[in-house]
Enzyme design. Sequence first.
Site, PDB file in Angstrom:
ATOM      1  N   ARG A 299      40.918 -10.611  87.141  1.00  0.00           N
ATOM      2  CA  ARG A 299      42.231 -10.880  87.740  1.00  0.00           C
ATOM      3  C   ARG A 299      42.618  -9.664  88.561  1.00  0.00           C
ATOM      4  NH1 ARG A 299      44.565 -12.587  83.668  1.00  0.00           N
ATOM      5  NH2 ARG A 299      45.744 -10.826  82.835  1.00  0.00           N
TER       6      ARG A 299
ATOM      7  N   ASP B  84      63.278  -2.711  56.625  1.00  0.00           N
ATOM      8  CA  ASP B  84      64.433  -2.081  57.274  1.00  0.00           C
ATOM      9  C   ASP B  84      64.041  -1.349  58.567  1.00  0.00           C
ATOM     10  OD1 ASP B  84      63.004  -0.097  56.134  1.00  0.00           O
ATOM     11  OD2 ASP B  84      64.708   0.890  55.149  1.00  0.00           O
TER      12      ASP B  84
ATOM     13  N   ASP C 226      54.073  -4.937  87.075  1.00  0.00           N
ATOM     14  CA  ASP C 226      53.086  -5.848  86.475  1.00  0.00           C
ATOM     15  C   ASP C 226      51.816  -5.796  87.319  1.00  0.00           C
ATOM     16  OD1 ASP C 226      51.786  -7.889  85.176  1.00  0.00           O
ATOM     17  OD2 ASP C 226      53.186  -9.464  85.759  1.00  0.00           O
TER      18      ASP C 226
ATOM     19  N   HIS D  15      54.721 -15.003  89.814  1.00  0.00           N
ATOM     20  CA  HIS D  15      56.014 -15.274  89.176  1.00  0.00           C
ATOM     21  C   HIS D  15      57.009 -14.252  89.705  1.00  0.00           C
ATOM     22  CE1 HIS D  15      55.093 -11.798  86.567  1.00  0.00           C
ATOM     23  NE2 HIS D  15      53.893 -12.320  86.436  1.00  0.00           N
TER      24      HIS D  15
ATOM     25  N   HIS E 110      45.848 -20.609  85.713  1.00  0.00           N
ATOM     26  CA  HIS E 110      47.260 -20.184  85.760  1.00  0.00           C
ATOM     27  C   HIS E 110      47.748 -20.151  87.195  1.00  0.00           C
ATOM     28  CE1 HIS E 110      46.164 -16.092  87.102  1.00  0.00           C
ATOM     29  NE2 HIS E 110      45.242 -16.067  86.158  1.00  0.00           N
TER      30      HIS E 110
ATOM     31  N   HIS F  52      58.587 -11.820  83.601  1.00  0.00           N
ATOM     32  CA  HIS F  52      58.651 -13.170  84.183  1.00  0.00           C
ATOM     33  C   HIS F  52      60.134 -13.391  84.447  1.00  0.00           C
ATOM     34  CE1 HIS F  52      54.693 -14.089  81.883  1.00  0.00           C
ATOM     35  NE2 HIS F  52      54.489 -13.418  82.970  1.00  0.00           N
TER      36      HIS F  52
ATOM     37  N   ASP G  51      45.730  -5.422  82.339  1.00  0.00           N
ATOM     38  CA  ASP G  51      46.983  -5.978  82.862  1.00  0.00           C
ATOM     39  C   ASP G  51      48.100  -5.229  82.145  1.00  0.00           C
ATOM     40  OD1 ASP G  51      49.244  -7.429  83.504  1.00  0.00           O
ATOM     41  OD2 ASP G  51      48.316  -9.391  83.199  1.00  0.00           O
TER      42      ASP G  51
ATOM     43  N   HIS H 120      46.020 -13.965  77.433  1.00  0.00           N
ATOM     44  CA  HIS H 120      47.024 -13.086  76.826  1.00  0.00           C
ATOM     45  C   HIS H 120      46.435 -12.172  75.764  1.00  0.00           C
ATOM     46  CE1 HIS H 120      50.546 -15.873  78.159  1.00  0.00           C
ATOM     47  NE2 HIS H 120      50.098 -15.113  79.127  1.00  0.00           N
TER      48      HIS H 120
ATOM     49  N   TYR I  96      37.938 -16.968  85.529  1.00  0.00           N
ATOM     50  CA  TYR I  96      37.571 -16.736  84.124  1.00  0.00           C
ATOM     51  C   TYR I  96      36.441 -17.699  83.782  1.00  0.00           C
ATOM     52  CZ  TYR I  96      42.242 -14.976  84.841  1.00  0.00           C
ATOM     53  OH  TYR I  96      43.330 -14.332  85.382  1.00  0.00           O
TER      54      TYR I  96
HETATM   55  N1  GLY Z   1      51.431  -9.514  82.507  1.00  0.00           N
HETATM   56  C1  GLY Z   1      51.913 -10.826  82.486  1.00  0.00           C
HETATM   57  C2  GLY Z   1      51.607 -11.532  83.710  1.00  0.00           C
HETATM   58  O1  GLY Z   1      50.806 -11.080  84.489  1.00  0.00           O
HETATM   59  O2  GLY Z   1      52.195 -12.534  84.001  1.00  0.00           O
HETATM   60 MN    MN Z   2      52.123 -11.200  86.180  1.00  0.00          MN
HETATM   61 MN    MN Z   3      50.258  -9.071  84.543  1.00  0.00          MN
END
Ligand code: GLY
Ligand code: MN
Ligand code: MN
Length: 446
Positions: A414, A43, A274, A357, A353, A364, A263, A246, A397
């Site tokens: 990154r 619950d 972000d 975005h 990647h 996103h 991140d 991730h 990476y």
């Molecule tokens: N934190 C998710 C991305 O960088 O797309």
């Molecule tokens: Mn991002």
């Molecule tokens: Mn990010």
Amino acid sequence: MSLPATDIAPFADRRRRVFDHLRAAGGGIAVLATAPHAVRNRDTEYPYRHDSDFYYLTGFTEPDAWLVLVAGAVDRAILFCRARHPEQEIWEGYRCGPEAAIERYGMDDAHAIEELDELMPALLLDQPALYRSFAAAGPVERKLRRWQAEAEQQGRGRRQPPARVHDLRPLLASMRLVKDASEIAAMRQAARISAGAHARAMRAARAGLHEYELEAELLYEFRRHGAQAPAYPSIVAAGANACVLHYAAGDTMLRDGELVLIDAGCEVDSYASDITRTFPVNGHFSGPQRALYDLTAAAQAAAVAATAPGRSWNDAHEAAVRVLAQGMLDEGLLQGSLDGVIESGAYTRYYMHRTGHWLGLDVHDAGDYRSGPAAPADRPWRNLEPGMVLTIEPGIYVRAADDVPRQFHDIGIRIEDDALITHEGCELITRGVPVDAREIEALMRE
Ligand code: GLY
Ligand code: MN
Ligand code: MN
């Protein structure tokens, strides 16, 4: 739940644009539900977060709410929401209620959510088209089908429910792509708070701490500055964990000589930030770490230079890939020619990647990356326009492997900033925390 909007004008303006669109397409009715509650276990529910499209048109953050927009000679915006309930409000908190919602949210009409099933069939009658979110499967879709069927019965062959059903999302997505002044203000604030949180984590970092302790520093800084929540689960990745894209902050210990990748970004008044930064646990980049770090920073600088109004969405990615791929060749991570490793995709072993975005109500964010109607899939990339907000986040990476130079094993880097497209180029709104390696080292000495 985020704070109710104080300035309702931007929301009314967006509804007006939806009305105009519906009218230009021959009239119709748009129906949109907010997000349902999500059960975490038994619950206990997850913290409630409203639907982004719903918020974009209403500013309304309570659960159990629907928006109905009827385009006609006189446009009508109708909100269905929870009725006041003094007893339940003791347990669950304040409810706006339909009476106050009309004035507070600039609606033309409002009803208790319990009246939705009763009123919807009649609202559908005589409307040529129904606009709804095709993403909302399940209960929302079933309800709409039932109302359509009931409307047909009520019409007795003389009056009809909508013959055409359209997806409302592409329209809202294209509107959400270009941010207005109120959105940019919220995004700047989220960016400022998140940058401060990253700087705080850099100052706090030292060998022997755990990833979760840096996560706690981030969350503390988000909340103490009024951010309602993280915009997404924070990534705090020590050492080799940074090669898991991730990875969620866990209990790995930060070790001397390793890097840590963070991140993380907060959400302010429903708008995301972000940011990614990567820094040495002991405050000093080693030679190999510095080589790959400077390479990533150079790739980001090239991507930033390619981010300007009139440039294609893909230009920044291509610019980053060229710099990264050349660096991979220079460092002995790849063999061959620059064009060769780009064409073959060999560089994706270390950079898998995209470089960015859209960013907004969702991390996103909604919005097509290509221009023109929905098909085909290989339409030209969209051109950037002032008011768009996107991330610029190249990385590298390097997983340990026999054919990879040893000094680069398990390094994951990154660098991510949020860019607002201006009339001249772009503005990085997240530079309250440094990117330059020397500046990071100086900050960590503080
Ligand atoms: N934190 C998710 C991305 O960088 O797309
Ligand atoms: Mn991002
Ligand atoms: Mn990010």
